[in-house]
Motif scaffolding. Sequence first.
Motif: not given
Length: 664
Positions: A606-625
């Motif tokens: 919709g128009e600003g009704i709902g959202s989902y933001f997803y970001r993932i990365g890998f650094n120094n043996n750590i998977v960060s989400t």
Amino acid sequence: MKNILLILLFTVTSGLCQEIDLEYGKVSLTDFKVKSKDTSKVHDALLILNNVSVSFVSGFQYVSIHQRIRIESIDGLEYANQQIDLLKYAEDGEEIVALKGATYNLDDEKITTSVLNDKELLLQNLGSNTSFFSLPDVNVDSVIEIFYVIKSPFIKIEDIALQYEIPIIHLDILLQLPTYQSYYIETNPLAHFQIDFNKKSVDKGLDVLNINKESSKYLVRDTQFQRIKSSGKPIIFSMKDIPAFSLEPFSGELNKYQAKLIFSLADGFDTNYQTRIESFKSSWKEVAGYLSGTDDFGDELRSSRFFRKELENALEGATDDENKISKTLHFLKSKVKWNDEYGIFTDQGVKNAYRNGNGNAAEINLLLTSMLNQSGIEAFPVIVSATDNDTPLFPTIDGFDFVIVQARINKATFLLDATEDYFNLNRIPQRAANRKGMLIKKRGDFQWIDLTSNKIQKETTLLKMTLEDSFVVKGQGNKKLEDYLLLDPKMVQVNSSENAIKDFLTNNTFGLEVSNVEVDGLENLSQNITFKYELDYINAFDKIDDKISFQPLMNEVHFKDIVDLEIRTTPLELSQPVEKTVIVNIEVPDGYVPVHLPESMKVVYGEGIGSYFYRIGFNNNIVSTVATYTMNTSIILPENYETFRQFFKAVLEKDAEKVILEKE
């Protein structure tokens, strides 16, 4: 639209019967062979006929029920166990004055009958309001038949269902209303299955009404419905081939969207012609005015002498007004326990409830209102329709069945409910959070208040975990809840909270165990509640040769059951607006590098009704989400469901994507 024939006669013409004999005991081969036109799915049973009669004789209401049901599956055998709910109020109550039943089985085209007799009758009380009996010799393909009559001292006519979870072949409803009272009769405007009253047959007394969502406060959209006002004349509603009503998940209780006739007392006199009665009000202001002046609601707020001294002692040492509210709430809960009875009117009165140490919802929360006012806190009773009750769509007192309290300190407001032992300020149970409540002021003034609030509930989860070679993920979790107005009572009950809290933290995920749980904020249910805990997650990842794969959000994923249906006919109810943020850091063994990471994503509904933001990365043996899900509404209308479903499926697909690591 389906048509209903409304006939001002006592009998139905034989042409409507379609070879089904409507007389009790006249079961024939037709009952074993008749088919439903509802082929949407395989049903557990078929309601061959459902005859309901309501009449008034010598000041009593008599309701007779005659049903004939064919069992279609093993699950359908539950229809052999029948439950009858009886209304009780103070010393008055309904009673069963006639009951008979039988089971019919077909053996080589011959019908055998097993009659419910005195020895087989298993009629017993399940408390004061419920009785049940079981029919004998019931098997798949059996036809069962029941007939019973309820004698009631009450003038209120209970809703009559036009639809059940199984199809109906033949439905007859006979109403013989008294001459000294008038009733409004309407269908449930929220039901997907709608009927039309036949205007030519009604002749007069039929209105077509429009209710907008602003005026009713319970509707999520504007609605049109029909209403009849009638008294004295007998009315027959007759229908055939009614489809089954399927309760859709996340849509509330069955009766909310079930097709049914709803009765409201318009005006009239009591059975002695002495007192004029008016239950149906022309405006919400009249409803509020009536409640303000009635003995078992408004007048109860003016009674305080009997608790005044004890309350003064309980408030000693109060540091501020908010502390006064908390102390008053605690004091009342220590004195009066909820007896599990709903209602907006008192049964024994607040004074007797206080002395006896127990009371219904009205008595307890009217007491709380009075105590708060006595202690100098502005407070008002709020009448609500519990979540398993019908929602009042037009001015009436009949649609409300629970009372809570709103307290005010300057511009701050607090919702309170003293029926829950462990809830404090601004916490009400789910049963009372049914969209809107009606705050009753003095002299007929009122105000609609939002019980679910548009304020976003925030949940933040931080998981710090280590992926071990033993196929176990171990780590620590920290979860914070902000502005959660609604909580499961089990979460805050001291003696039974451990399992409920663990279920909440694990999302009932198989193989995930939490331990050493520390909770802060449940004792007084402050604005923020935090959980600290340790996790052991067995089989959290897959390992094939030198490759490891796992879902980076672990158990903090969304569940697909809210969008299982391809289409909906009823609104999808999502509790309250939410913002959920999950941060997961997973340390992986040395030497492993990612060969696949899910792509970062942002999807909007919709128009600003709902959202989902997803970001993932890998650094120094750590998977960060990091994943943030925001939904600024609690209701998804059927016409918007497909758009929401596509949005939510994108969320589910992203949650399900796996990280794949490979040893260098």
